[in-house]
Design a protein around this motif. Sequence first.
Motif, short mmCIF file in Angstrom:
data_model
loop_
_atom_site.label_atom_id
_atom_site.label_comp_id
_atom_site.label_asym_id
_atom_site.label_seq_id
_atom_site.Cartn_x
_atom_site.Cartn_y
_atom_site.Cartn_z
N PRO A 143 -6.07 4.08 1.29
CA PRO A 143 -4.79 3.34 1.20
C PRO A 143 -3.83 3.68 2.34
O PRO A 143 -3.15 2.79 2.85
CB PRO A 143 -4.21 3.79 -0.16
CG PRO A 143 -5.39 4.26 -0.93
CD PRO A 143 -6.35 4.82 0.05
N TRP A 182 -7.67 9.06 -1.15
CA TRP A 182 -6.33 8.58 -0.79
C TRP A 182 -6.22 8.24 0.69
O TRP A 182 -5.27 7.57 1.13
CB TRP A 182 -5.27 9.64 -1.14
CG TRP A 182 -5.61 11.02 -0.62
CD1 TRP A 182 -6.25 12.01 -1.28
CD2 TRP A 182 -5.32 11.53 0.70
NE1 TRP A 182 -6.41 13.12 -0.48
CE2 TRP A 182 -5.83 12.85 0.74
CE3 TRP A 182 -4.70 11.02 1.82
CZ2 TRP A 182 -5.75 13.67 1.86
CZ3 TRP A 182 -4.60 11.82 2.95
CH2 TRP A 182 -5.11 13.12 2.97
N GLN A 186 2.05 1.50 -3.71
CA GLN A 186 0.98 1.56 -4.72
C GLN A 186 0.94 2.89 -5.50
O GLN A 186 0.82 2.87 -6.73
CB GLN A 186 -0.37 1.28 -4.06
CG GLN A 186 -1.48 0.98 -5.05
CD GLN A 186 -2.79 0.67 -4.34
OE1 GLN A 186 -3.23 1.42 -3.46
NE2 GLN A 186 -3.41 -0.46 -4.68
N TYR A 235 0.81 -1.22 0.00
CA TYR A 235 0.00 0.00 0.00
C TYR A 235 0.85 1.27 0.00
O TYR A 235 0.43 2.30 -0.51
CB TYR A 235 -0.98 -0.01 1.18
CG TYR A 235 -2.22 -0.79 0.83
CD1 TYR A 235 -3.33 -0.17 0.29
CD2 TYR A 235 -2.27 -2.16 0.99
CE1 TYR A 235 -4.46 -0.89 -0.07
CE2 TYR A 235 -3.38 -2.91 0.64
CZ TYR A 235 -4.48 -2.25 0.11
OH TYR A 235 -5.58 -2.97 -0.26
N VAL A 237 -10.73 0.70 -0.14
CA VAL A 237 -10.26 1.59 -1.21
C VAL A 237 -11.38 1.83 -2.22
O VAL A 237 -11.63 2.97 -2.64
CB VAL A 237 -9.01 1.00 -1.90
CG1 VAL A 237 -8.60 1.86 -3.09
CG2 VAL A 237 -7.86 0.90 -0.91
#
Length: 497
Positions: free
Chosen positions: A297, A294, A126, A123, A282
């Motif tokens: 995450p 955001w 990502q 994560y 998410v």
Amino acid sequence: MADHGRPSSDGVALKKEIGLISGCGIIVGNIIGSGIFVSPKGVMENAGSVGLSLIVWIITGVITAIGALCYAELGVAIPKSGGDYSYVCDIFGGLAGFLRLWSALLVIYPTNQAVISLTFSNYVLQPLFPTCPAPEVALRMLAALSVLLLTWVNCSSVRWATCVQDIFTAGKLLALGLIIIMGFVQICMGKYFWLRPENAFEYWHEPDIGLIALSFLQGSFAYGGWNFLNYVTEELVEPTKNLPRAIYISVPLVTFVYVFANIAYITAMTPEEILTSNAVAVTFGEKLLGAVSWIMPISVALSTFGGVNGSLFTSSRLFFAGAREGHLPILLAMIHTSRCTPIPALLFTCATTLLMFLTSDIYTLINYVGFINYLFYGVTIAGQIYFRWKRPDVERPIQISLWFPIIYLIFWTFLIIFSLISDPIVCGMGLVIMLSGVPVYYVGVHWKNKPKSFDIFIEMMTNNCQKICTVVYPEQGEDVQHKDNEERSLTDKPNSE
């Protein structure tokens, strides 16, 4: 275990630095990992309907609370760090305790910590790889760095470690609080189609007792970590008060969060979307939070980072307790002379976790963890009933009704039987891993007359490592010393070999 050859501790001992808030942080932080954010779909998939899945979450929460109360009684009757390992060891003898320790050392904690830290690195990386998966090498390197950093924190100070746990637990609760609030907003806007009774119990496959059992098993695994405060009993301030209080606060809180987070998800997503999503929180954030999606995450990353810290903190105490009983090298039972942290046990925990990053079979091994863990929960709680009968004279500051362990064991037996029927290979491999500790126990622990050259080598290695880590064998707390001789084992053996 004989005191022979132990270095003087000069009054050094584990400090009681864990208060009620930090105790709650350990329980909540270890139960709530990445699962509720990433894939809370195992329960729903097997339950077959939204309504039944919510009922499963509630019932497993209640059963978890019952199990935690059983452990609270054991924790104050046998006031040792080490949790179920120490209880099984004292009640059923050394071999049973060693098998619990062996399973934890070989598979449970190394794989658990490796998987959680890999989820954390996934994560974090990502955003840097938005169109493709992050390179496997980068994932493992970042995961290893997170384990090393948190090991350093835990070696440095118990207070630092508990502060990290408190902060990251608060962070994940705030993120889940946001999800729950958004769910209530959705309900107020009339978006609760799947919560209406006629829709909630609309099954997408025929109800099946085996699948329902699997949904309960998945739910029980999601609550895993409820017993972790028992691993650090000796470092808990006023354990007879704070151990049950932390349980009374933490387990209902987690049950509330799990149930209402799932309700929130179903207000914004269909069951099909939840079952096919690789990261439910998410997807939920992308649907409802827009420009600030955001947050989800980041919340998963924070949750998993705190999860690694909690697991390192508690598992090191398990290995510390095992070494003190003579089931692991004595070095692992030593603590730093000024920081009072079990540095050798923490370094050992770190090393076993790092080794897991070198194998490609982590996710295969993790399948065996749940069954072994759940097996020992039942063995420990059965031991509580036996302990009541065998030693009614032992002081029990907390004494719950015997109906609680009986109810837990009925539920436990139901799940164990259906686990063996539904997935005999995974359960069988779990049993093989556990039983592989039997010859290790008889060679490493039971066999006392080892060659003198071997004993000299071990003593030399211990002394050198002692000097490097600046550690000594600690004094035990008075409450542990008082009960250690009279409750060592109920098998009428002079020690817990």
